[in-house]
Design an enzyme around this catalytic site. Structure first.
Site, PDB file in Angstrom:
ATOM      1  N   TYR A 144      38.869  48.232  38.636  1.00  0.00           N
ATOM      2  CA  TYR A 144      37.605  48.433  37.913  1.00  0.00           C
ATOM      3  C   TYR A 144      37.912  48.487  36.422  1.00  0.00           C
ATOM      4  CZ  TYR A 144      33.056  50.668  36.819  1.00  0.00           C
ATOM      5  OH  TYR A 144      31.823  50.978  36.316  1.00  0.00           O
ATOM      6  N   LYS A 172      36.380  44.420  39.523  1.00  0.00           N
ATOM      7  CA  LYS A 172      35.014  44.621  39.051  1.00  0.00           C
ATOM      8  C   LYS A 172      35.086  44.501  37.540  1.00  0.00           C
ATOM      9  CE  LYS A 172      31.191  47.934  38.719  1.00  0.00           C
ATOM     10  NZ  LYS A 172      30.724  49.317  39.011  1.00  0.00           N
TER      11      LYS A 172
END
Length: 304
Positions: A144, A172
């Site tokens: 992330y 992400k």
């Protein structure tokens, strides 16, 4: 095979008026997500107010995981459709991140979402070693990258190195830079087509998929799962005419959902629609009066 494609919802944690977790409302939200065709679920991320949840064994975080896994497994058994679950497992303490990944693995999740260590501001080598540690747990890891919350960007050369570790399944990408997203797709994903590249920004779903990405971990889909699924699916199938129509219809809402922070803005929007959302826990507070007007107008203008 990359199973992390489409629209995934970064689930909110609904609260009761007294600030306790509304577990009944949470289960209702999960059922709604599944019934509306969402492609995957992400509990215990940033949007879930995870830093304020009780992580002791058997308490709030464990109960949230249990509800998600129960509802997803029941849905999969009934429909035969696979719904990937990515459980948030981030920390700026590597030892804790490893433990959260172990918890996600034990729960039967399909992946763990691990954010760049925040506040500590480690070096490139420190970031790499952090992901090397969680990769050893044996569950697929979604990196992330969100500089706005962590203070650090993961540049593409570092991500390419991290992607060579075992069990690193994707990223992400919430850097906010389309150029960086395209660089990741053109280098990291080009070498490994199964490496998932997911947008962390609803407004960039269309351009990311057009560039060769895989979908979105969405905040908006807490309220509009069917529309976000439809947007991602249209783009993944190459129907960008339809994708653009949905994108531009939703553009005002994509802006409004962050007008006074996250998840405060999306929670207010959901409360407007009588969906389980409720209050927030400090240090987050309800959106301002001006923000309420922006959100209400976006809901009306987008016909949501």
């Amino acid at each position: 095979m990359n199973i992390f494609r489409g629209a995934f919802t970064a689930l909110i944690t609904p609260m009761n008026k007294d600030g306790s977790v509304d577990f009944e409302g949470f289960r209702k939200n999960v059922k709604h997500q599944l019934d509306q065709g969402i492609d995957g679920l992400v509990p215990l991320g940033t949007t879930a107010e995870t830093p304020t949840l009780d992580e002791r064994p058997g308490e709030e975080e464990d109960k949230i995981i249990q509800i998600v896994m129960e509802e997803v497994r029941a849905f999969e058994k009934t429909t035969g459709k696979k719904i990937p679950v990515i459980i948030g497992a981030g920390s700026n303490n590597t030892k804790d991140a490893v433990a959260y990944c172990q918890r996600a693995k034990k729960a039967g999740a399909d992946a763990a979402l691990v954010v760049t260590p925040y506040y500590n501001k480690p070096s490139k080598e420190g970031i790499y070693q952090h992901f090397a540690a969680v990769s050893k747990v044996g569950i697929p890891i979604i990196v992330y990258n969100i500089q706005g919350r962590t203070g650090l960007n993961i540049p593409t050369d570092l991500l390419a190195r991290i992607a060579q570790l075992p069990n690193i399944a994707g990223v992400k990408e919430a850097s906010g830079s389309v150029a960086q997203m395209m660089e990741v797709i053109g280098t990291v994903k080009a070498k490994n087509p199964d490496f998932a590249v997911l947008s962390g920004d609803d407004a960039l779903t269309l351009p990311l998929i057009a560039a060769g990405g895989d979908g979105i971990i969405s905040v908006a889909s807490n309220m509009i799962p069917a529309l976000m699924h439809e947007l991602a699916t249209a783009c993944l199938e190459g129907d960008f005419k339809k994708g653009r129509e949905i994108h531009y219809r939703l553009a005002p809402f994509f802006k409004a959902e962050f007008c006074d922070g996250n998840p405060s803005s999306i929670k207010y929007a959901m409360n407007c629609k009588k969906m389980p959302a409720g209050s927030l826990r400090l240090p987050l507070v309800e959106v301002t009066a001006d923000a309420k007007k922006i959100i209400e107008k976006a809901i009306k203008d987008c016909k949501l």
